[in-house]
Enzyme design. Structure first.
Site, PDB file in Angstrom:
ATOM      1  N   GLN B 199      -9.717 -39.693 -18.157  1.00  0.00           N
ATOM      2  CA  GLN B 199      -9.722 -39.852 -19.608  1.00  0.00           C
ATOM      3  C   GLN B 199      -8.919 -41.111 -19.918  1.00  0.00           C
ATOM      4  O   GLN B 199      -7.708 -41.070 -20.110  1.00  0.00           O
ATOM      5  CB  GLN B 199      -9.127 -38.604 -20.266  1.00  0.00           C
ATOM      6  CG  GLN B 199      -9.858 -37.311 -19.876  1.00  0.00           C
ATOM      7  CD  GLN B 199     -11.274 -37.227 -20.417  1.00  0.00           C
ATOM      8  OE1 GLN B 199     -11.500 -37.334 -21.615  1.00  0.00           O
ATOM      9  NE2 GLN B 199     -12.254 -37.039 -19.517  1.00  0.00           N
ATOM     10  N   GLY B 240     -12.162 -32.505 -29.906  1.00  0.00           N
ATOM     11  CA  GLY B 240     -12.466 -32.947 -28.546  1.00  0.00           C
ATOM     12  C   GLY B 240     -12.413 -34.460 -28.383  1.00  0.00           C
ATOM     13  O   GLY B 240     -12.286 -35.201 -29.362  1.00  0.00           O
ATOM     14  N   HIS B 241     -12.526 -34.915 -27.154  1.00  0.00           N
ATOM     15  CA  HIS B 241     -12.429 -36.346 -26.880  1.00  0.00           C
ATOM     16  C   HIS B 241     -13.563 -37.145 -27.505  1.00  0.00           C
ATOM     17  O   HIS B 241     -14.688 -36.688 -27.572  1.00  0.00           O
ATOM     18  CB  HIS B 241     -12.332 -36.637 -25.378  1.00  0.00           C
ATOM     19  CG  HIS B 241     -13.384 -36.027 -24.516  1.00  0.00           C
ATOM     20  ND1 HIS B 241     -13.388 -36.183 -23.165  1.00  0.00           N
ATOM     21  CD2 HIS B 241     -14.444 -35.251 -24.813  1.00  0.00           C
ATOM     22  CE1 HIS B 241     -14.416 -35.549 -22.664  1.00  0.00           C
ATOM     23  NE2 HIS B 241     -15.059 -34.973 -23.632  1.00  0.00           N
ATOM     24  N   ASN B 242     -13.209 -38.334 -27.986  1.00  0.00           N
ATOM     25  CA  ASN B 242     -14.162 -39.285 -28.561  1.00  0.00           C
ATOM     26  C   ASN B 242     -14.799 -38.833 -29.871  1.00  0.00           C
ATOM     27  O   ASN B 242     -15.785 -39.422 -30.319  1.00  0.00           O
ATOM     28  CB  ASN B 242     -15.254 -39.641 -27.546  1.00  0.00           C
ATOM     29  CG  ASN B 242     -14.672 -40.403 -26.370  1.00  0.00           C
ATOM     30  OD1 ASN B 242     -14.417 -39.840 -25.312  1.00  0.00           O
ATOM     31  ND2 ASN B 242     -14.414 -41.668 -26.581  1.00  0.00           N
ATOM     32  N   SER B 260     -17.286 -36.119 -28.665  1.00  0.00           N
ATOM     33  CA  SER B 260     -18.228 -37.184 -28.992  1.00  0.00           C
ATOM     34  C   SER B 260     -19.008 -36.956 -30.277  1.00  0.00           C
ATOM     35  O   SER B 260     -19.964 -37.682 -30.543  1.00  0.00           O
ATOM     36  CB  SER B 260     -19.207 -37.439 -27.839  1.00  0.00           C
ATOM     37  OG  SER B 260     -18.488 -37.836 -26.690  1.00  0.00           O
TER      38      SER B 260
END
Lengths: 340, 340, 340
Positions: B199, B240-242, B260
């Site tokens: 990450q 969450g990520h992004n 995302s």
């Protein structure tokens, strides 16, 4: 400034991949198709992003053989492009190494033991009879209670709490705010008052597990709450007392698993799903996001509950009908309620 | 004992409101209609509470012009009574000022920089290359990792963790237990084992955002997780990520947003809703509480999923029918399954 | 090694139970039916586990009179076997006593007061005008802000935050990561920007309450957020500002309760359920797991929302029909949409 640099040829050899195009292409970083630029390698794993292929400015790509004809950019061909990307990406990760030793502010009980190669950060407290093994990293602000054990090469990033009787295997990664080994929610009603049921068990976390930020795993009432090896839990998950989770199962964020349930190996539980207590889910079950599992599952497969999203005006009309669905069914000629 | 005191005339002038009744009415505090007493001003913004108007003992009221005829109590007339109430309420808020300077117990890396006007509380640790700007407040027990930046006038109340590569704008407020910048949940399966996807990205929080207690925002895998300005997140939210969230969007407690996904500006996401990964929600979308968004939304509007609450006995009958809804539909004359 | 040991006769007398079989049977521990071995007592409370009775190696059992005929193992007969088990189990719980006094690392404001019998752990900070009463335990890493009060015999296990104006009664147990008294989520929109509504109230927690790990309870906007006595909250629960919860109500993990709602006494709220804001739930209501309460409930009883779990292939067909349920209903002869 001068970070790592690899040619496609070097990457292909390192990870056993096939090259298409110029093998001398230089790669100094990884990126998404949308953002990749000079000397960066992008990847195509999720077909959702195929449409970005024609626009990408990536210097090179990682993709499946079947997708290679879609581009003229130099490529690494991988059976699983996401796996190949993960490995190549790791070459560019900058990790600062924890310094072995105990920060002077840490408070460590005299009966606890800390391996000299372990790293104990500032404001960490470690309780009686706990052990920290070789190369373990206990980040700032962690609280480790009594009778806990952190295996070799495990890392508690920061502000993790192990309350009591928590056994962490090797190479386990626990993110900030996680709480393991708190008392389970055990209550008996007596004469109109709640009586607390003692929580005498512990928590056992297998090798290679990962526990997300602010996730909670209660200790067992009798016996232990157990995660087998390589279980992956995302953030904000609640695991009740005496739950057992099989090896290689991955659970997405915000899932709640009630007490004494047993989840098999290689299961995938979608985000914000729920699993009631005292049931069993067999191996290789996939639960979709936001679904509630109310009974044991004995067949591998994919399961869902809930209703589709609609504009509220439409939804309200349909939802009102749901309240009379049984009645509706009875009105349909030939529909026998006994059948269900 | 002798707190602030204002006449209605003073309040009306300060906030550009109209007075009805005695302009000399003295106000020393704010309260709800149900609890307001001597020299306290109440407000009517939510029509649910209109029925309390006849019973209230408030000395004065803030309400809409249209509601003024419902009472004989002195009033401040506001176009938006809730906004007027918020501003008047702020006059009575007692805030203790943080003392500039670094608490002697704090542990600050020699490569980090802290503005002399910033306040660093007890048991705070700040990692390499991080910067804390003017008038920022870092409360007790916060852990700030490496390469983080806290903008001017921002406040981390207490026990907040910024893991790594987290950029906080100006005037951001982060409540206790929040974790920003933990590694996203990125996994690839290889030969029956999970492989961790590095990450490499960070988190960017725009000016004027608010992040609730125990909320988690993961850092990006490639690129960053981004909140634009004035985004408001309640407690226990998982981002969450992004993920990207547009300006002025507000998200209620316990919502989970998978990786995302992109949420527009001026959206309102109800409590405990879920948003799956890799989708886009356009501006000005309202998602009702407990709804799951499973696909992109391209039209502003209000959306819902789920079914209504019923007595369990009724619910069970209807829920059993839901399992055969397709079959039911086929039995209805003229209903063509191909239509759907 | 030499822990506590009791005969069935001793246990029967202590807790007023009936004996069947050898009264001299020695008990040195408690266990589940599945794991119990030599000198351990098991129990049968949940009929799900009745099938384990024939296999158990327990030395003795706690069960209902009606189940006694199912076994030849010596038994303690209890009206409520789970209550009897809880009490017997407590005899075998090993609790380390907190040492009275203040850890030298703790930072305590000069205007705060700490009873000499209270125990204050390492890295605890206590703010202005806060009071800690007799025998209270404040574990490692807790942050207590201004104007807080922790009643006698209460315990904050570790890393608990009381932000400001939080009143904790007596014998309250708060698990790690819980945040009480953070600012509620109060926002008013003005000219396209969010305006923060001051949160002037506090939190009041009644005697004998329990608050789970990483649970959050916001302080009131005006007036307080209130839990009456003996309320039990599991982990990861979100309680919005100005919520009121009646005595003896128990709420399972991951539930979200929106602001200003009022829950009665003796309610049971299942895991991951949601309760919208500004509604009232009367006493003795049971909400099943994963259900959303969208309106006030005035009748005691059991309530549910949602749909059953199905294999995704089946679910998809039915879910597609749900989107046209109103249309379907209109097609059924004799079904009048006006009826609903």
């Amino acid at each position: 400034m001068s970070g790592p640099c690899f040619t496609l040829a070097q990457l292909a050899e390192k990870f056993d991949l096939k090259i298409m195009g110029d093998a001398d292409t230089k790669i100094i970083g990884v990126a998404t198709l949308a953002t990749a630029g000079k000397n960066q390698i992008g990847f195509l794993a999720n077909s959702l992003y195929k449409k970005q292929l024609s626009q990408t400015k990536a210097e090179a790509l990682i993709l499946r053989e079947a997708d290679a004809e879609l581009t003229t950019i130099p490529c690494l061909i991988a059976k699983d492009p996401y796996v190949a990307f993960a490995k190549i990406s790791a070459l560019f990760e900058i990790k600062s190494l924890a310094t072995p030793g105990i920060h002077p502010s840490a408070v460590i009980d005299s009966s606890a033991s800390v391996d000299p190669t372990a790293s104990i950060g500032p404001f960490v407290s470690i309780g009686a009879s706990s052990r920290i093994e070789a190369n373990a990293v206990i980040g700032a602000g962690c609280v480790i209670g009594e009778h806990c054990h952190v295996g070799a090469n495990s890392e508690l990033v920061a502000r993790v709490t192990l309350v009591t009787r928590v056994q962490i295997g090797q190479r386990v990664l626990i993110h900030p705010g996680a709480v393991l080994g708190a008392e389970g929610f055990g209550l008996a009603m007596e004469a109109g008052q709640w009586l607390k049921v003692p929580q005498l068990g512990g928590v056992i976390i297998g090798d290679g597990c990962e526990i997300g930020a602010n996730t909670t795993i209660d200790r067992g009432a009798l016996g232990d709450t157990v995660l087998a090896e390589d279980v992956r839990l995302d953030n904000q998950i609640q695991i009740g007392h005496n739950v057992q989770i099989g090896a290689h199962t991955a659970i997405a964020g915000a899932v709640a698993v009630a007490g004494s349930s047993k989840i098999g190996s290689y299961c995938l539980i979608g985000g914000a799903a729920g699993i009631v207590g005292h049931i069993e889910i067999c191996d290789k079950v996939r639960i979709n996001a936001f679904s509630l599992v109310t009974h044991s599952i004995t067949e591998p497969g994919e399961y869902t509950s809930g209703t589709p999203l609609q504009e509220s005006r439409e939804w309200r009309k349909n939802a009102a009908r749901f309240k009379h669905l049984d009645e509706m069914a009875r009105k349909i000629k030939g529909n026998n309620p006994k059948e269900d």
